[in-house]
Design a protein around this motif. Structure first.
Motif, PDB file in Angstrom:
ATOM      1  N   UNK A 139      15.854  23.128  12.436  1.00 23.09           N
ATOM      2  CA  UNK A 139      15.245  23.792  11.276  1.00 23.09           C
ATOM      3  C   UNK A 139      16.323  24.019  10.181  1.00 23.09           C
ATOM      4  N   UNK A 140      17.549  24.340  10.658  1.00 22.97           N
ATOM      5  CA  UNK A 140      18.643  24.534   9.689  1.00 22.97           C
ATOM      6  C   UNK A 140      18.895  23.218   8.931  1.00 22.97           C
ATOM      7  N   UNK A 141      18.924  22.112   9.735  1.00 24.11           N
ATOM      8  CA  UNK A 141      19.154  20.799   9.114  1.00 24.11           C
ATOM      9  C   UNK A 141      18.028  20.500   8.128  1.00 24.11           C
ATOM     10  N   UNK A 142      16.804  20.823   8.564  1.00 26.68           N
ATOM     11  CA  UNK A 142      15.608  20.586   7.748  1.00 26.68           C
ATOM     12  C   UNK A 142      15.734  21.358   6.412  1.00 26.68           C
ATOM     13  N   UNK A 188      25.564  11.282   4.085  1.00 24.38           N
ATOM     14  CA  UNK A 188      26.833  12.017   3.981  1.00 24.38           C
ATOM     15  C   UNK A 188      26.634  13.499   4.325  1.00 24.38           C
ATOM     16  N   UNK A 189      25.419  14.061   3.980  1.00 24.25           N
ATOM     17  CA  UNK A 189      25.157  15.474   4.364  1.00 24.25           C
ATOM     18  C   UNK A 189      25.193  15.610   5.891  1.00 24.25           C
ATOM     19  N   UNK A 190      24.467  14.714   6.524  1.00 27.21           N
ATOM     20  CA  UNK A 190      24.373  14.807   8.003  1.00 27.21           C
ATOM     21  C   UNK A 190      25.762  14.675   8.636  1.00 27.21           C
ATOM     22  N   UNK A 191      26.548  13.737   8.115  1.00 31.06           N
ATOM     23  CA  UNK A 191      27.855  13.501   8.722  1.00 31.06           C
ATOM     24  C   UNK A 191      28.794  14.673   8.452  1.00 31.06           C
ATOM     25  N   UNK A 196      17.742  15.259  -4.795  1.00 34.81           N
ATOM     26  CA  UNK A 196      17.645  13.801  -4.676  1.00 34.81           C
ATOM     27  C   UNK A 196      17.922  13.426  -3.223  1.00 34.81           C
ATOM     28  N   UNK A 197      16.851  12.891  -2.633  1.00 37.39           N
ATOM     29  CA  UNK A 197      17.014  12.645  -1.190  1.00 37.39           C
ATOM     30  C   UNK A 197      17.301  11.178  -0.952  1.00 37.39           C
ATOM     31  N   UNK A 198      18.389  10.776  -1.529  1.00 41.14           N
ATOM     32  CA  UNK A 198      18.777   9.382  -1.364  1.00 41.14           C
ATOM     33  C   UNK A 198      19.406   9.198  -0.007  1.00 41.14           C
ATOM     34  N   UNK A 199      19.165   7.990   0.624  1.00 38.49           N
ATOM     35  CA  UNK A 199      19.699   7.791   1.959  1.00 38.49           C
ATOM     36  C   UNK A 199      21.224   8.014   2.040  1.00 38.49           C
ATOM     37  N   UNK A 200      21.974   7.532   1.057  1.00 38.19           N
ATOM     38  CA  UNK A 200      23.430   7.670   1.104  1.00 38.19           C
ATOM     39  C   UNK A 200      23.806   9.136   1.090  1.00 38.19           C
TER      40      UNK A 200
END
Ligand code: ADP
Length: 592
Positions: free
Chosen positions: A51-54, A70-73, A62-66
């Motif tokens: 949920x935190x990640x969500x 980078x957010x996830x990593x 802007x929910x661009x894949x790149x």
């Protein structure tokens, strides 16, 4: 009998069931419920991270894949969890671990169960990772990937989910080992318990066996345990009751045997097959020449078909009945009754033998007596009748021979009187035989008195009389003076009748232990050996003397009966030892 499981097996199975239900089931339940609780908390923790990640992704305009990649990593709170963002087709567009160039060519996750589930709500499932040998939690949820909210994607998270599972598996395995050990130990405990119980029960078993073998005095002293006290008490009481009952039965049996053996009649019981199963002493005595009686059929010991038929008739007919017949067994006569016993299951018939030999003898004696007495009376009566008729028909003869004829009549009358006197005397001694009152009698006094009474018979003969017993009061015997006098008188009269003109009569006296043997010896012709046994019978007279010598044939029979009443016996010795004639009539008397 259906064979049951042994006590050992039953106890072991019971122990096992108790152990399984009391140890394994609750422990298993406890482990599983704790594991479930731990799992659900872990799940909640993972969900919160997701949920935190969500939320972080939702903040990004802007929910661009790149950008997302980078957010996830950059997220460092994910620890060992891998988070991916999938587009609407299930393709990875961002990943917390893998570099972009690695996942760009990867296949879609759209059909993965957690992703399918995520179309409606947050989806998850656990599965074992075949490469990692571990359980993993797969979780996915729907997220918006565009600001206009048109483009839907998925957030997918994979994290190791073993948690405490290996630990619980380890505990569970140990628990089962512990259960198995307990089961094994329970076997040993049960074996020892049953062995101990069997050891303690052995005296009880032995005692019960010995009661079964008829040893009713035995009692159990030691109880194997308090629980067995009532059983021990019951067995001891049972042994006591059985002992008392057996004593009663055996005393009744011995009473019955005494009664049955005391019966003078022979008694034998037959079973339902007609074989002798038991008999009393009198019966055994009758058939004492046989080795065995029991187990034989009546025909095998009586050798009589009619009796066998009577037995079979009684055995075959359920109606109570009796068959009677007369049989001669070994020169004795018996009234035989075959009786059907009432209400007896084991005894089919009873044979009763009543000895009627004496009765038969008496009957024949009575018949002989009547025949002999009639014959003896008829002879003088015929003579008297003949002479008196002659005198009546020829009165003239009275002048010439009247006295002579009348003397014949008187002589025959005297004969008849003598005969009747003898008969009366015989009947008197026979009727009082058992009741003759015995006394001490002076033997010499009786001898001399009797000889004096006979002296008138000696007329015409020169007879020398001697007695070995000379002194009166010298010898006392048990008897009755008057009856003893009759014995001497009869013997003296016989001797006087038979001695020749120059006669010699002597009384011999021998002392034999407690007895006195008295003999009356004469120098007459003696008695033929063939007839010596018979001269004591009533009316028996020696053939050669019948015509020549007067007599009734009752004298010696009277003597025999009197001596018998005194408890002695009488016999004859002829010729006199050392002579070829003469005779001695001996009799025995008890000394005072
Ligand atoms: P009886 O009254 O006829 O003498 P007994 O019974 O006294 O009968 O005797 C039986 C028979 O025994 C007699 O008939 C006689 O032949 C024989 N007898 C008895 N005593 C003598 C004796 N002393 N000598 C020879 N014969 C005898």
């Amino acid at each position: 009998m259906q064979r049951e499981f042994s006590l050992k097996v039953k106890l072991i199975v019971s122990f096992w069931l108790v152990l399984v239900f009391s140890l394994a089931v609750p422990s298993n339940y406890f482990i599983q419920s704790v594991e479930q609780k731990v799992d659900s908390q872990h799940l909640q923790y993972v969900q919160e991270r997701m949920e935190i990640v969500q939320w972080i992704i939702a903040q990004e305009e802007e929910k661009k894949p790149e950008k997302l990649d980078s957010i996830l990593k950059s997220l460092d709170f994910l620890d060992d969890a891998r988070v991916s963002v999938l587009d609407a087709q299930g393709m990875i567009i961002a990943d917390s671990r893998q570099p972009r160039e690695e996942f760009e060519g990867m296949s879609s996750y759209i059909d993965y169960p957690e992703v399918v589930q995520a179309r409606h709500e947050t989806g998850y499932h656990t599965a074992s990772d075949p490469w990692e040998d571990d359980r993993r939690l797969y979780m996915a949820t729907r997220i918006d990937l565009s600001s206009e909210q048109e483009d839907t994607g998925y957030l997918r998270l994979v994290t190791p989910f073993s948690g405490l599972h290996p630990y619980f598996q380890h505990v569970s395995a140990n628990l089962w080992k512990f259960v198995l050990l307990s089961l094994f130990l329970s076997c040993i405990v049960v074996y020892l318990m049953v062995t101990y119980l069997t050891f303690r029960l052995k005296p009880m078993i032995k005692m019960a066996q010995s009661i079964g073998q008829g040893n009713f005095q035995q009692r159990i002293q030691d109880s194997p345990g308090r629980e067995f006290d009532p059983l021990v008490e019951a067995i001891n009481r049972m042994a006591e009751d059985v002992e008392k009952s057996m004593e009663l039965v055996s005393s009744q049996k011995s009473d019955l045997e005494t009664i049955v053996n005391g019966i003078k009649d022979g008694l034998a019981a037959l079973d339902n097959q007609g074989r002798i199963i038991s008999c009393n002493q009198s019966f055994k005595k009758i058939f004492q020449h046989l080795d065995t009686i029991n187990g034989k059929k009546p025909v095998e010991i009586f050798f009589n078909n009619s009796l066998q038929a009577a037995c079979e008739e009684v055995l075959g007919n359920s109606m109570k009945q009796t068959r009677t017949m007369e049989l001669e067994i070994k020169e004795k006569f018996y009234d035989v009754h075959v009786v059907s016993p009432s209400d007896q299951q084991n005894i089919g018939a009873i044979i009763l033998l009543h000895d009627i030999t004496d009765l038969k003898n008496l009957e024949s004696i009575r018949k002989d007596f009547v025949a002999n007495a009639s014959h003896e009376l008829r002879t003088p009566l015929t003579s008297i009748k003949g002479y008196t008729e002659t005198m009546l028909q020829h009165p003239d003869i009275m002048q010439e021979k009247g006295t002579e004829l009348l003397q014949v009549v008187i002589k025959n009358t005297d004969n008849m009187i003598r005969l009747l006197d003898d008969i009366l005397q015989l009947s008197r001694i026979e009727s009082t035989q058992d009741q003759v009152a015995l006394d001490d009698v002076d033997l010499a006094a009786v001898i001399f008195k009797s000889w004096n009474n006979c002296s008138h018979y000696t007329e015409g003969k020169n007879i020398v009389f001697e007695s070995e017993l000379e002194q009166e009061g010298q010898l006392l015997v048990r008897g009755e003076a008057e009856y003893l006098g009759q014995v001497f008188q009869n013997l003296f009269e016989n001797s006087i009748k038979f001695v020749p003109g120059e006669g010699f009569i002597q009384v011999l006296v021998r002392q034999e232990g407690n007895q006195v043997w008295v003999g009356v010896q004469d120098n007459g012709p003696g008695i033929p050996a063939a007839e010596q046994q018979r001269i004591f019978e009533r009316f028996y007279r020696v053939k050669k003397d019948k015509k020549k010598v007067k007599g009734t044939g009752l004298g010696l029979a009277i003597c025999k009966n009197i001596i018998k009443a005194f408890g002695g016996r009488i016999w004859v010795e002829s010729p006199v030892p050392g002579n070829d004639s003469g005779c001695i009539v001996w009799f025995s008397l008890n000394r005072s």
